[in-house]
Design a protein around this motif. Structure first.
Motif, short mmCIF file in Angstrom:
data_model
loop_
_atom_site.label_atom_id
_atom_site.label_comp_id
_atom_site.label_asym_id
_atom_site.label_seq_id
_atom_site.Cartn_x
_atom_site.Cartn_y
_atom_site.Cartn_z
N ASN A 26 0.81 -1.22 0.00
CA ASN A 26 0.00 0.00 0.00
C ASN A 26 0.84 1.27 0.00
O ASN A 26 0.30 2.36 0.16
N LYS A 29 -0.16 3.94 -2.68
CA LYS A 29 -1.38 4.68 -2.31
C LYS A 29 -1.04 5.76 -1.28
O LYS A 29 -1.55 6.89 -1.34
N HIS A 30 -0.17 5.42 -0.34
CA HIS A 30 0.27 6.36 0.69
C HIS A 30 1.00 7.56 0.08
O HIS A 30 0.78 8.71 0.47
N ARG A 31 1.87 7.30 -0.90
CA ARG A 31 2.62 8.38 -1.53
C ARG A 31 1.71 9.30 -2.34
O ARG A 31 1.86 10.52 -2.32
N TYR A 32 0.75 8.72 -3.07
CA TYR A 32 -0.20 9.55 -3.83
C TYR A 32 -0.99 10.46 -2.87
O TYR A 32 -1.24 11.63 -3.17
N LYS A 33 -1.37 9.91 -1.74
CA LYS A 33 -2.10 10.69 -0.74
C LYS A 33 -1.25 11.85 -0.25
O LYS A 33 -1.75 12.98 -0.06
N ASP A 34 0.04 11.62 -0.05
CA ASP A 34 0.95 12.65 0.41
C ASP A 34 1.08 13.77 -0.62
O ASP A 34 1.08 14.96 -0.28
N ASN A 36 -1.09 14.63 -2.99
CA ASN A 36 -2.34 15.37 -3.08
C ASN A 36 -2.59 16.25 -1.86
O ASN A 36 -3.15 17.34 -1.98
N ARG A 37 -2.16 15.77 -0.69
CA ARG A 37 -2.31 16.58 0.53
C ARG A 37 -1.50 17.87 0.42
O ARG A 37 -1.98 18.95 0.78
N SER A 40 -3.22 20.26 -2.01
CA SER A 40 -4.45 20.85 -1.45
C SER A 40 -4.13 21.95 -0.45
O SER A 40 -4.92 22.89 -0.27
N SER A 285 0.00 8.80 11.64
CA SER A 285 -0.88 8.70 10.48
C SER A 285 -2.30 8.28 10.85
O SER A 285 -3.21 8.35 10.02
#
Length: 407
Positions: A26, A29-34, A36-37, A40, A285
């Motif tokens: 995963n 997925k964690h890196r993509y979230k980072d 995008n955060r 934003s 997290s």
């Protein structure tokens, strides 16, 4: 320069693949979230960046000198090292954090924002835009030429932002140092330290891991020792408080979330039955509000409490294989490894760090034996110095000694 068609691989995909080989399914997925955060929140970062640029123009940090060292803002956690850098050089923070910028306003250390560059590169990765990635690379190249640091010190070199810095520094022949920021296991591929020119490790064990992996040659490795500030706790005040240290094991697989929840509940029941106070310290997290609603019977460490205070306020620490567990052991606290996950992990007892158990039933028998003790002195053994050295006279002075060898 790396061909722009290959930049996405070097800045993002390579690390994903390396972690996947270690079983972290995963992590992508964690890196993509980072990414995008960050995007934003970009306008908050941009405001901080504009303010810091104004401050730089009004301060001495804008004056070009031959003693400038760029310091990754996450290294703010090592006050001894930062203090010695301020005494001996002209350090300048960089990175994604805001707290180091606030500190820079009060102290003798500068702050240089790379937020606009990170935005270009993150958008380039998310949109598969090679032109944006190339622009980010070239923009950082211009900035580093302007700052002209004699050294760049990194907390790690595997996330997109730090890997970009390491790659551009290599292009400009600026030496880079990575300070080991956590424990690395001999059971998998070492991800940190692939791009930094030098790695400063905690002990002989980690030096040997790098040599065995052939990532680094002997001359590229220095033993710094433990970089954190020690608290020198006394074990005489035993209040029978047991802390379970949470880890982000869901990076491996979502199934570990349920197992972690079960472990929290079982440890809480076990400690309650033995007359011990159980406390859970979540991983940063994790969503604290959601955790408290899911575990109404469980005590948590106070929100915002530093780990140094958690160590100070409690007696026994339990975790699977977290760096925080080792930090507790180094600070003279009774630490216990609970190897109850089907994941590859070093055995901390074999390495001379702390006691290790493979099941809750084994752990229960051990806790039964110690619940009536007045103190825990007889059960504590110092961490093997071949695993973690304690630098003398302190980590800051040892660090300056090591970088002078490089420079």
């Amino acid at each position: 320069m790396i061909p722009k068609k290959d930049l996405r691989w070097y800045l993002f995909e390579e690390t994903i693949e390396m972690y996947a080989k270690n079983g972290l399914n995963n992590y992508e997925k964690h890196r993509y979230k980072d990414l995008n955060r960050f995007l934003s929140d970009y306008y908050i970062f941009r405001l901080v960046g504009m303010t810091s640029k104004i401050c730089n123009k009004l301060s001495k940090f804008n004056k070009k000198g031959d003693n400038q060292i760029l310091v990754h803002d996450l290294l703010n956690r090592y006050p001894s090292i930062i203090n010695q850098l301020e005494i001996n050089y002209n350090p300048i923070f960089f990175g994604k954090g805001i707290k180091p910028f606030i500190k820079s306003l009060k102290g003798k250390i500068g702050f240089y924002p790379f937020y606009d560059i990170y935005k270009e590169v993150y958008e380039g990765i998310l949109d598969y835009n090679d032109n944006l990635l190339e622009k980010g690379f070239m923009d950082l190249e211009k900035v580093l030429k302007k700052i002209d640091p004699k050294l760049i010190v990194l907390n790690h070199d595997f996330t997109t932002d730090t890997k970009l810095v390491a790659l551009v520094a290599k292009e400009l022949e600026i030496p880079t140092v990575e300070i080991q920021h956590g424990i690395y296991s001999g059971k998998g591929t070492i991800v940190p330290g692939n791009y930094a020119d030098y790695v400063f490790v905690w002990g002989e064990y980690f030096k040997n891991l790098y040599l065995a992996s052939k990532i680094k040659q002997d001359r590229e490795i220095r033993i710094l020792g433990y970089p954190y500030q020690l608290q020198q706790q006394k074990l005489s005040h035993y209040n029978k408080k047991v802390v379970y240290l949470g880890q982000n094991l869901e990076l491996y697989d979502d199934s570990f979330l349920n197992q972690k929840d079960n472990t929290i509940n079982e440890l809480n029941s076990l400690c309650s039955g033995l007359g011990l106070q159980f406390i859970y310290r979540p991983h940063p997290s994790q969503n604290l509000g959601l955790l408290k609603s899911n575990f109404p019977e469980v005590r948590f460490t106070p929100e915002g409490e530093t780990f140094a205070d958690t160590i100070k306020n409690n007696d026994i620490f339990i975790s699977f294989n977290s760096t925080a567990l080792i930090e507790a052991a180094v600070n003279s606290k009774l630490s216990i490894q609970l190897k109850n996950y089907s994941l590859p992990a070093d055995d901390f007892e074999e390495l001379g760090i702390c006691r290790s158990f493979t099941s809750l039933s084994e752990l229960k028998e051990f806790l039964k034996d110690i619940k009536t003790l007045d103190d825990l002195k007889s059960l504590y053994s110092p961490v093997d110095p071949s695993y973690i050295e304690i630098p003398t006279p302190n980590s800051g002075e040892k660090f300056i000694e090591l970088i002078k060898e490089i420079l």
